[in-house]
Scaffold this active site. Structure first.
Site, PDB file in Angstrom:
ATOM      1  N   ASP A 141      83.532   9.050  26.858  1.00 29.51           N
ATOM      2  CA  ASP A 141      83.084   7.748  26.353  1.00 29.51           C
ATOM      3  C   ASP A 141      83.080   6.606  27.374  1.00 29.51           C
ATOM      4  OD1 ASP A 141      83.870   9.478  24.373  1.00 29.51           O
ATOM      5  OD2 ASP A 141      85.285   8.109  23.437  1.00 29.51           O
ATOM      6  N   TRP A 165      87.659  18.368  30.203  1.00 21.27           N
ATOM      7  CA  TRP A 165      88.375  17.266  29.557  1.00 21.27           C
ATOM      8  C   TRP A 165      89.891  17.372  29.780  1.00 21.27           C
ATOM      9  CZ3 TRP A 165      92.102  16.500  25.825  1.00 21.27           C
ATOM     10  CH2 TRP A 165      92.162  15.223  25.271  1.00 21.27           C
ATOM     11  N   PHE A 197      93.263   6.758  25.913  1.00 19.58           N
ATOM     12  CA  PHE A 197      92.044   7.086  25.181  1.00 19.58           C
ATOM     13  C   PHE A 197      91.136   5.847  25.115  1.00 19.58           C
ATOM     14  CE2 PHE A 197      92.759  11.171  22.455  1.00 19.58           C
ATOM     15  CZ  PHE A 197      93.094  11.869  23.585  1.00 19.58           C
TER      16      PHE A 197
HETATM   17  C1  FRU Z   1      85.353  10.382  21.482  1.00 17.88           C
HETATM   18  C2  FRU Z   1      86.848  10.539  21.679  1.00 17.88           C
HETATM   19  C3  FRU Z   1      87.612   9.317  21.211  1.00 17.88           C
HETATM   20  C4  FRU Z   1      88.878   9.386  22.013  1.00 17.88           C
HETATM   21  C5  FRU Z   1      88.367   9.931  23.327  1.00 17.88           C
HETATM   22  C6  FRU Z   1      89.338  10.833  24.033  1.00 17.88           C
HETATM   23  O1  FRU Z   1      84.618  11.161  22.351  1.00 17.88           O
HETATM   24  O2  FRU Z   1      87.309  11.698  21.005  1.00 17.88           O
HETATM   25  O3  FRU Z   1      87.828   9.254  19.825  1.00 17.88           O
HETATM   26  O4  FRU Z   1      89.479   8.143  22.175  1.00 17.88           O
HETATM   27  O5  FRU Z   1      87.187  10.651  23.047  1.00 17.88           O
HETATM   28  O6  FRU Z   1      88.847  11.225  25.273  1.00 17.88           O
END
Ligand code: FRU
Length: 581
Positions: A141, A165, A197
């Site tokens: 994000d 990730w 996050f």
């Molecule tokens: C959306 C999400 C958010 C979270 C972040 C973690 O893609 O799942 O809800 O904060 O990515 O990386």
């Protein structure tokens, strides 16, 4: 002469007197330590996609600074890439890098090196030309988007240590033109409260938080055995942040573990936060960004609830002379779904959002690869500028689609409300800045069934604008292809109000089964269709009829698509291509 001799002599002396620059140790449990002087920007660790998982720590003056770095993949035999560990904050100091699970035969042992640059081929074949991509590692994000003093700032969910990730950290990039980005050092690293996050940033013009006038304040989720909200402030315009000592400012939500992605605004004399809480959006209010109280909840029994709600955003628009608010919610954790961000149109009274009765769910994007889009704070002229994660994923846990990075961001979109003939819909068009990145324009003369070479397409970065007037209800469309026989087929079905994007023969990788069939996009029925397609090596971003629909889809050709061909009975009233830089 001495000018040349002196450095040589120094080198020789240093080599003799300093001994090995890196002192390594390895115990029988596989615990490895390398002690060295942080003379350069990065320590580089040999790594491979199918390597060994390791935990990493960095000690400076005996204190751990990287306590929570997990899943660093060490090379077992061949080295696919080098993991860059930024040691620039400790320049000149002695640091100790610690890794677990190492054996003496691993390339890591004796293979760590110091460098001022990241060691890779930046221009790998599918690295996009006019879309943001992280220099190295994974991004998801966009976070904390804000504009200040002529600079567009973008933070982003970043794994600095892998193309998969994990280790969520806020990366940072800036742009003067909203298209070309410069990446800076990461600004927020995981800490004992959790990984960092998603979240947002505001400019505290009136110093309500006491961090200073015009401080940039980031509000983000700390994720570790639950989720809570924290803040950090910057007094250098967003290039470095200090975490607030009183974190978290909003503790875990007793109702749900999923409590994340705070987006904060100054509305009606107070700070308002929209935050997702499982499958609703909660609104909180605060005078100072530190003390928050619940205002309201929205979402039960309305819209799509197929999965957890994420990354809410709230924006004010004007529609037919009236103020209207739009609430955005990204949904689902599997990016391989069409329609990832839903929106509601209604009113916000400073405390509570109420949705107008419309045929929900309504979707921001009609493709499969746009996710977690949010808007800029403080954009000039009250513009609503939206950027989303381009969810190019890895093909498997050991096979990335691109070598040194995974992800990217969409082009900037300009949002407004328009009518689809029966009710208001959100209109996404390319931000005007996108046109400034155009290079040479060419007018194309296209004949149905004939492949035409797209001028200037050799670099895999261009825009194609086509206007079709359908002769009747029969399908029509166009194909992008390369000489390897790979193609993407775009078929408009005007009588059904849909566009199908068929990627089944688009290139290198078989898509997961559920997306091998065409992506179906809903488009309002009109008399003619103006198509703007932005192709950038591995992405197709299509805008239809000035905001009627946008469809973002990734493709992985083995050679760039450089030909276009139209088919069907529609008349092509104009056809242009533009190189994109
Ligand atoms: C959306 C999400 C958010 C979270 C972040 C973690 O893609 O799942 O809800 O904060 O990515 O990386």
């Amino acid at each position: 002469m001495t000018r040349y001799l002196m450095p040589l002599l120094c080198c020789m002396l240093m080599a003799v007197s300093c001994g090995p620059a890196i002192q390594e140790s390895l115990d029988s449990d596989g615990n490895y330590a390398a002690t060295l002087k942080a003379k350069k920007h990065y320590i580089l660790i040999p790594s491979s996609y199918a390597g060994k998982p390791s935990k990493m720590d960095l000690e400076v003056d005996g204190a751990s600074v990287f306590e929570f770095v997990q899943d660093v993949t060490l090379a077992k035999d061949a080295v696919d890439y080098w993991i860059p560990v930024d040691v620039s904050p400790y320049k000149g100091n002695e640091v100790t890098l610690k890794l677990t699970g190492v054996s003496q035969s691993d390339p890591v042992y004796g293979g760590i090196k110091l460098s001022d640059t990241i060691d890779m081929d930046y221009d790998e074949p599918l690295r996009m030309v006019y879309h943001f991509t992280p220099l190295f590692g994974w991004n998801n994000d966009p976070n904390g988007l804000f504009y200040k003093d002529g600079i567009w700032h973008m933070y982003f969910q970043h794994n600095p240590y892998s193309v998969f990730w994990g280790n969520m950290t806020w990366g940072h990039a800036t742009s003067k033109d909203l298209i070309h980005w410069t990446q800076h050092d990461n600004v927020l690293h995981p800490d004992p409260l959790g990984a960092i996050f998603s979240g947002s940033a505001v400019i505290d013009k009136d110093n309500t938080a006491g961090f200073g006038k015009d401080a940039v304040v980031a509000i983000y989720t700390s994720d570790r055995n639950g989720e809570r909200q924290s803040i950090a402030y910057s007094t250098d315009g967003g290039y470095s942040f200090t975490k607030y000592a009183g974190n978290p400012v909003l503790p875990d939500n007793p109702a749900t573990r999923d409590f994340r992605d705070p987006k904060v605004y100054w509305i009606g004399g107070k700070w308002v936060m929209a935050i997702s809480a499982r499958q609703v959006v909660e609104f909180y209010g605060s005078p100072n960004l530190k003390d928050w109280h619940l205002l309201s909840r929205f979402g039960e029994g309305i819209g799509s609830h197929r999965s957890v709600w994420e990354c809410p955003d709230l924006r004010k628009f004007e529609y037919e002379g009236k103020e209207k608010w739009v609430l955005f919610v990204t949904i689902g954790q599997d990016p391989n779904h069409a329609n990832n961000t839903q929106y509601f149109i209604g009113d916000f009274d400073g405390e509570r959002f109420t949705a107008d009765p419309l045929p929900y769910p309504l979707w921001v994007d009609q493709g499969v690869n746009q996710y977690a889009g949010v808007t800029y704070a403080n954009a000039p002229d009250d513009r609503t500028v939206f950027v989303a994660w381009l969810t190019s994923s890895a093909f498997s846990s050991t096979m990335p689609a691109t070598k040194f990075f995974t992800g990217g961001m969409t082009l900037p979109h300009e949002l407004s409300l328009k009518s689809n003939g029966s009710h208001p819909i959100l209109a996404s068009v390319p931000s005007p800045e996108v046109y400034a990145a155009r290079g040479k324009a060419s007018s194309l003369s296209l004949k149905a069934g004939e492949r035409t070479l797209i001028p200037g397409s050799a670099n895999g970065a261009y825009e194609i604008d086509l206007s079709f007037t359908p002769a009747g209800p029969e399908p029509f469309g166009f194909i992008l292809s390369n000489d390897a026989g790979e193609k993407v087929v775009y078929t408009f079905k005007p009588s059904e109000g849909r566009l199908e994007t068929d990627r089944s023969q688009s290139g290198l990788q078989a898509f997961p089964k559920e997306v091998a069939s065409p992506v179906v996009s809903v488009i309002p029925v009109r008399d003619s269709y103006k198509v703007q397609l932005f192709y950038d090596r591995m992405v197709s971003e299509m805008f239809v009829n000035d905001g009627d629909a946008v469809a973002t889809n990734c493709v992985y050709p083995s050679a760039y698509y450089d030909h276009v061909e139209v088919f069907g009975s529609a008349a092509v009233s104009s056809a242009m291509s533009y190189e994109m830089k």
